[in-house]
Scaffold this motif. Structure first.
Motif, PDB file in Angstrom:
ATOM      1  N   TRP A 185       0.769  -0.960  -0.270  1.00  0.00           N
ATOM      2  CA  TRP A 185      -0.032   0.110   0.038  1.00  0.00           C
ATOM      3  C   TRP A 185       0.586   1.518  -0.192  1.00  0.00           C
ATOM      4  CZ3 TRP A 185      -4.774   0.535  -1.113  1.00  0.00           C
ATOM      5  CH2 TRP A 185      -5.822  -0.766  -0.992  1.00  0.00           C
ATOM      6  N   SER A 186       0.020   2.146  -0.537  1.00  0.00           N
ATOM      7  CA  SER A 186       0.525   3.717  -0.622  1.00  0.00           C
ATOM      8  C   SER A 186       0.635   4.366   0.592  1.00  0.00           C
ATOM      9  CB  SER A 186       0.591   4.220  -2.374  1.00  0.00           C
ATOM     10  OG  SER A 186      -0.705   4.412  -1.967  1.00  0.00           O
ATOM     11  N   GLU A 187       1.502   5.502   0.370  1.00  0.00           N
ATOM     12  CA  GLU A 187       1.089   6.218   1.787  1.00  0.00           C
ATOM     13  C   GLU A 187      -0.736   7.424   1.937  1.00  0.00           C
ATOM     14  OE1 GLU A 187       2.380   6.649   5.086  1.00  0.00           O
ATOM     15  OE2 GLU A 187       4.351   5.318   4.249  1.00  0.00           O
ATOM     16  N   TRP A 188      -1.098   7.063   2.228  1.00  0.00           N
ATOM     17  CA  TRP A 188      -2.459   8.299   2.048  1.00  0.00           C
ATOM     18  C   TRP A 188      -2.031   9.792   1.268  1.00  0.00           C
ATOM     19  CZ3 TRP A 188      -6.971   6.075   2.409  1.00  0.00           C
ATOM     20  CH2 TRP A 188      -6.869   5.425   3.240  1.00  0.00           C
ATOM     21  N   SER A 189      -2.472   9.972   0.397  1.00  0.00           N
ATOM     22  CA  SER A 189      -2.056  10.684  -1.050  1.00  0.00           C
ATOM     23  C   SER A 189      -3.463  11.788  -0.882  1.00  0.00           C
ATOM     24  CB  SER A 189      -1.561  10.573  -1.846  1.00  0.00           C
ATOM     25  OG  SER A 189      -2.441   9.398  -2.855  1.00  0.00           O
ATOM     26  N   ARG A 206      -5.639   5.991  -1.286  1.00  0.00           N
ATOM     27  CA  ARG A 206      -3.613   5.309  -1.285  1.00  0.00           C
ATOM     28  C   ARG A 206      -3.939   4.146  -2.307  1.00  0.00           C
ATOM     29  NH1 ARG A 206      -2.903   0.987   4.138  1.00  0.00           N
ATOM     30  NH2 ARG A 206      -5.000   0.286   4.195  1.00  0.00           N
ATOM     31  N   TYR A 207      -2.969   3.327  -2.976  1.00  0.00           N
ATOM     32  CA  TYR A 207      -3.614   2.733  -3.722  1.00  0.00           C
ATOM     33  C   TYR A 207      -1.934   0.983  -3.375  1.00  0.00           C
ATOM     34  CZ  TYR A 207      -0.064   5.389  -5.451  1.00  0.00           C
ATOM     35  OH  TYR A 207       0.633   6.070  -5.225  1.00  0.00           O
ATOM     36  N   ARG A 208      -2.666   0.266  -4.263  1.00  0.00           N
ATOM     37  CA  ARG A 208      -1.321  -1.016  -4.242  1.00  0.00           C
ATOM     38  C   ARG A 208      -1.766  -1.348  -5.604  1.00  0.00           C
ATOM     39  NH1 ARG A 208      -1.964  -5.391  -0.052  1.00  0.00           N
ATOM     40  NH2 ARG A 208      -4.459  -6.496  -0.311  1.00  0.00           N
TER      41      ARG A 208
END
Length: 229
Positions: A197-201, A218-220
């Motif tokens: 998972w990415s950080e919250w953007s 956030r995404y993956r």
């Protein structure tokens, strides 16, 4: 022999310019006409562009071969080299902008997203009613998961995923009460494996200056065997 070959190469390398010029001039005549007129001009522009390109090749070769003196041959060769480099660069840029087709053996590529919205921006609606998520970077199959909505502190989180077929760019759009909010994802052009998972953007673009503090994502990227969740 060298003179004729050089002039032939020059004519061929400049022919696409003639095609683009005449096609653009013809297409620009369509103006604001109806759809049938626009379609007609589109076909005409392509046809006239090809005719102009062929005529240009023969005209340039004939004129240059008859009137151009030999001392200018080396300068023409330099122009040919520059044109060739320019067309190769343009072709490479064109290919680089084409959608990437995703194929993984016995697996499907998935983009997972979680949208985090403060309760204040939902205006009393559920997050699945207030927000619509859309992947705009290529062909895909969107699947929201309202059954997995959860609450964290003062925010509501909506999980969402899409199965990817082709990807031109990594961009997710969120429509919050019909207001467009865009997120650009920091992912490689063709991920080789499942990612964390990415950080919250924050949104990449929005018309509301307060939204970056109230709407995050956030995404993956995942590679999932067929039959698995």
């Amino acid at each position: 022999m060298e003179r004729s070959l050089t002039l032939a190469v020059t004519a061929l390398l400049t022919a696409p310019l003639a095609f683009l010029l005449f096609a653009w001039l013809t297409a620009s005549m369509a103006g604001k006409g109806g759809s049938d007129i626009v379609i007609g001009y589109a076909y005409s522009s392509a046809l006239l562009g090809m005719v102009a390109a062929v005529a240009w090749v023969f005209l340039l070769y004939f004129v240059a071969n008859r009137f151009l003196s030999a001392p200018f041959l080396k300068y023409i060769q330099l122009v040919d080299a520059a044109l060739l480099a320019g067309w190769l660069l343009a072709w490479w840029m064109h290919l680089d902008r084409q959608p990437q087709k995703f194929t993984y053996a016995q697996s499907r590529p998935i983009l997972e997203v979680e949208l985090r919205a403060s309760a204040s921006v939902l205006l009393g609606k559920s997050i699945e009613d207030a927000c619509y998520i859309q992947f705009t970077g290529g062909e895909n199959f969107n699947l929201p998961h309202p059954e997995r909505v959860r609450k964290e502190e003062d925010a509501i989180i909506l999980p969402w995923e899409t199965t990817l077929f082709t990807v031109k760019e990594w961009e997710v759009r969120v429509f919050l009460h019909d207001q467009l909010v865009t997120f650009v994802l920091n992912l490689p052009k063709e991920p080789a494996h499942t990612m964390i998972w990415s950080e919250w953007s924050n949104p990449t673009s929005t018309d509301d200056e307060l939204l970056p503090q109230s709407l995050m994502l956030r995404y993956r990227f995942r590679v999932v065997p067929y039959g698995s969740q």
